[in-house]
Design a protein around this motif. Structure first.
Motif, PDB file in Angstrom:
ATOM      1  N   GLY A  45      12.203   5.202  17.642  1.00 31.79           N
ATOM      2  CA  GLY A  45      12.524   3.964  18.349  1.00 31.79           C
ATOM      3  C   GLY A  45      12.099   4.021  19.799  1.00 31.79           C
ATOM      4  N   LEU A  46      12.272   5.190  20.407  1.00 30.20           N
ATOM      5  CA  LEU A  46      11.877   5.360  21.806  1.00 30.20           C
ATOM      6  C   LEU A  46      10.361   5.225  21.968  1.00 30.20           C
ATOM      7  N   ILE A  47       9.610   5.741  21.002  1.00 29.46           N
ATOM      8  CA  ILE A  47       8.144   5.605  21.048  1.00 29.46           C
ATOM      9  C   ILE A  47       7.742   4.137  20.973  1.00 29.46           C
ATOM     10  N   ILE A  48       8.392   3.386  20.083  1.00 26.06           N
ATOM     11  CA  ILE A  48       8.105   1.946  19.979  1.00 26.06           C
ATOM     12  C   ILE A  48       8.420   1.244  21.297  1.00 26.06           C
TER      13      ILE A  48
ATOM     14  N   LEU B 276       5.741   1.919  23.820  1.00 23.97           N
ATOM     15  CA  LEU B 276       4.531   1.130  23.571  1.00 23.97           C
ATOM     16  C   LEU B 276       4.692  -0.286  24.118  1.00 23.97           C
ATOM     17  N   PHE B 277       5.871  -0.861  23.929  1.00 31.59           N
ATOM     18  CA  PHE B 277       6.136  -2.185  24.501  1.00 31.59           C
ATOM     19  C   PHE B 277       6.096  -2.130  26.033  1.00 31.59           C
ATOM     20  N   VAL B 278       6.684  -1.075  26.590  1.00 34.04           N
ATOM     21  CA  VAL B 278       6.700  -0.914  28.052  1.00 34.04           C
ATOM     22  C   VAL B 278       5.284  -0.771  28.588  1.00 34.04           C
ATOM     23  N   LEU B 279       4.457   0.028  27.914  1.00 31.31           N
ATOM     24  CA  LEU B 279       3.069   0.186  28.332  1.00 31.31           C
ATOM     25  C   LEU B 279       2.334  -1.151  28.292  1.00 31.31           C
ATOM     26  N   SER B 280       2.586  -1.934  27.254  1.00 31.87           N
ATOM     27  CA  SER B 280       1.937  -3.244  27.119  1.00 31.87           C
ATOM     28  C   SER B 280       2.324  -4.175  28.261  1.00 31.87           C
ATOM     29  N   ILE B 281       3.624  -4.205  28.586  1.00 28.75           N
ATOM     30  CA  ILE B 281       4.069  -5.116  29.639  1.00 28.75           C
ATOM     31  C   ILE B 281       3.600  -4.646  31.016  1.00 28.75           C
ATOM     32  N   LEU B 282       3.469  -3.327  31.185  1.00 30.24           N
ATOM     33  CA  LEU B 282       2.935  -2.803  32.446  1.00 30.24           C
ATOM     34  C   LEU B 282       1.478  -3.191  32.626  1.00 30.24           C
TER      35      LEU B 282
ATOM     36  N   ALA C 191      11.293  -8.064  23.496  1.00 28.55           N
ATOM     37  CA  ALA C 191      11.093  -6.998  22.500  1.00 28.55           C
ATOM     38  C   ALA C 191      11.633  -5.668  23.012  1.00 28.55           C
ATOM     39  N   ILE C 192      11.444  -5.395  24.299  1.00 31.79           N
ATOM     40  CA  ILE C 192      11.956  -4.159  24.895  1.00 31.79           C
ATOM     41  C   ILE C 192      13.485  -4.134  24.861  1.00 31.79           C
ATOM     42  N   LEU C 193      14.105  -5.263  25.207  1.00 28.29           N
ATOM     43  CA  LEU C 193      15.571  -5.321  25.208  1.00 28.29           C
ATOM     44  C   LEU C 193      16.140  -5.169  23.800  1.00 28.29           C
ATOM     45  N   LEU C 194      15.498  -5.814  22.822  1.00 27.15           N
ATOM     46  CA  LEU C 194      15.960  -5.692  21.440  1.00 27.15           C
ATOM     47  C   LEU C 194      15.811  -4.255  20.929  1.00 27.15           C
ATOM     48  N   THR C 195      14.691  -3.632  21.278  1.00 27.53           N
ATOM     49  CA  THR C 195      14.461  -2.247  20.851  1.00 27.53           C
ATOM     50  C   THR C 195      15.453  -1.300  21.516  1.00 27.53           C
ATOM     51  N   THR C 196      15.693  -1.514  22.806  1.00 28.45           N
ATOM     52  CA  THR C 196      16.643  -0.662  23.532  1.00 28.45           C
ATOM     53  C   THR C 196      18.040  -0.761  22.937  1.00 28.45           C
ATOM     54  N   SER C 197      18.495  -1.986  22.700  1.00 29.72           N
ATOM     55  CA  SER C 197      19.834  -2.163  22.131  1.00 29.72           C
ATOM     56  C   SER C 197      19.906  -1.603  20.714  1.00 29.72           C
ATOM     57  N   TYR C 198      18.785  -1.659  19.979  1.00 31.06           N
ATOM     58  CA  TYR C 198      18.764  -1.132  18.606  1.00 31.06           C
ATOM     59  C   TYR C 198      18.933   0.387  18.592  1.00 31.06           C
ATOM     60  N   ILE C 199      18.144   1.072  19.414  1.00 30.68           N
ATOM     61  CA  ILE C 199      18.196   2.539  19.370  1.00 30.68           C
ATOM     62  C   ILE C 199      19.471   3.097  19.994  1.00 30.68           C
ATOM     63  N   THR C 200      20.155   2.288  20.796  1.00 26.12           N
ATOM     64  CA  THR C 200      21.398   2.770  21.414  1.00 26.12           C
ATOM     65  C   THR C 200      22.644   2.368  20.632  1.00 26.12           C
ATOM     66  N   THR C 201      22.482   1.543  19.592  1.00 20.86           N
ATOM     67  CA  THR C 201      23.633   1.140  18.782  1.00 20.86           C
ATOM     68  C   THR C 201      23.448   1.487  17.309  1.00 20.86           C
ATOM     69  N   VAL C 202      22.368   0.998  16.717  1.00 21.95           N
ATOM     70  CA  VAL C 202      22.132   1.210  15.288  1.00 21.95           C
ATOM     71  C   VAL C 202      21.715   2.656  15.003  1.00 21.95           C
ATOM     72  N   VAL C 203      20.829   3.196  15.829  1.00 19.38           N
ATOM     73  CA  VAL C 203      20.285   4.551  15.594  1.00 19.38           C
ATOM     74  C   VAL C 203      21.154   5.591  16.290  1.00 19.38           C
ATOM     75  N   GLY C 204      21.128   5.593  17.624  1.00 25.96           N
ATOM     76  CA  GLY C 204      21.910   6.561  18.376  1.00 25.96           C
ATOM     77  C   GLY C 204      21.291   7.951  18.371  1.00 25.96           C
ATOM     78  N   ILE C 205      21.825   8.792  19.220  1.00 29.39           N
ATOM     79  CA  ILE C 205      21.355  10.182  19.311  1.00 29.39           C
ATOM     80  C   ILE C 205      21.992  11.006  18.217  1.00 29.39           C
ATOM     81  N   GLU C 206      21.174  11.762  17.503  1.00 29.46           N
ATOM     82  CA  GLU C 206      21.700  12.621  16.442  1.00 29.46           C
ATOM     83  C   GLU C 206      22.125  13.971  17.024  1.00 29.46           C
TER      84      GLU C 206
END
Length: 293
Positions: free
Chosen positions: A230-233, A236-242, A278-293
């Motif tokens: 998720g962080l890689i995705i 990629l969005f961050v690189l695109s917006i930059l 897209a960045i905000l949705l991805t950020t909220s996804y990896i910090t809620t649905v996925v999380g750190i293992e």
């Protein structure tokens, strides 16, 4: 309701919380950046108010969704008084309550401002903004995936959220500006924003990379865990917006005295807004649905 339902509800609510925070902080920043233009200031005040509404609703929902996930008795569990009493007396509950109260006070302030018809915000009022925004920003570090890390990591995350909100929340006001202002004044405002944004992006990237290094213990965690994927995705969005932001700064801004380029800049900013979402949705996804293992 299955546990996954509460997780996905938390994801969506957190995304709206990010949006509300960005609208408010980015709007306040653009209010002062675009100070001479009364018409735009009126639009920005409404925009800030929408941000306060989103922030208040999402803050309240996040608390009651957490209650519902604990009770696990369907939607009615969101109002379980026993769990409310327990949670509200914990640090997590305190963070939810303080954030909700801060958004409520900001919303009341903005409603009074709208009803008064006065678009000018004084230095004293700006100080109140800052005091109320501070606990909102810090709450992300108390309710997120760095809660168990050091105070240094929590400050980094708070700074990261603040910088993100400044940048993402500025996009809509800048788009409206490109529709209303033309010629040299537009060029000057966009040039000024570009100079400030370069510093904001630097802080954003520095904090983001440092937090990632603190969370991911090794490179394999980046490649072999759902959080890493998720962080890689997100990267990629961050690189695109930059890249798009750099193109706007170096190609469109110097040519904004030509109305044709001002119109094209507007479309570029709209696309930048989609990437930001897209960045905000991805950020909220990896910090809620996925999380750190």
């Amino acid at each position: 309701m299955v546990p996954e339902t509460w997780i996905y509800a938390t994801w969506l609510v957190k995304a709206f919380l990010y949006l509300g925070t960005a609208f408010f902080i980015g709007g306040a920043f653009c209010y002062f950046l675009l100070g001479p233009y009364v018409e735009i200031k009126k639009i920005i005040i409404k925009y800030i108010t929408v941000g306060a509404v989103l922030g208040l609703i999402s803050s309240g929902l996040s608390f009651f969704i957490l209650i519902g996930s604990f009770a696990n008795t369907g939607l009615s569990g969101m109002w379980n008084s026993n769990y409310i009493t327990i949670l509200i007396n914990t640090p997590t509950g305190h963070a939810h309550v303080i954030r909700s109260i801060s958004f409520l006070l900001l919303l009341l302030f903005m409603l009074v401002k709208l009803n008064s018809g006065i678009s000018q915000i004084s230095k004293f009022e700006g100080t109140i903004f800052a005091l109320l925004i501070t606990p909102i920003i810090f709450s992300f570090s108390q309710l997120g995936h760095v809660t168990n890390l050091s105070l240094f990591a929590q400050i980094l995350l708070s700074t990261h959220v603040f910088a993100m909100s400044l940048w993402m929340g500025s996009l809509y006001p800048l788009w409206k500006t490109s529709r209303i202002i033309q010629g040299l004044p537009l060029k000057e405002r966009m040039h000024l924003f570009g100079k400030i944004a370069a510093f904001i992006v630097g802080v954003l990237l520095l904090c983001g990379v440092t937090i990632a290094l603190l969370l991911l213990k090794n490179f394999n965690a980046l490649l072999n865990t759902p959080y890493g994927h998720g962080l890689i995705i997100k990267l990629l969005f961050v690189l695109s917006i930059l890249l798009l932001a750099a193109f706007n700064k170096w190609y469109f801004t110097p040519r904004l005295q030509d109305p044709k380029f001002a119109n094209q800049l507007g479309y570029a900013i709209l696309f930048e807004m989609l990437l930001g979402l897209a960045i905000l949705l991805t950020t909220s996804y990896i910090t809620t649905v996925v999380g750190i293992e």
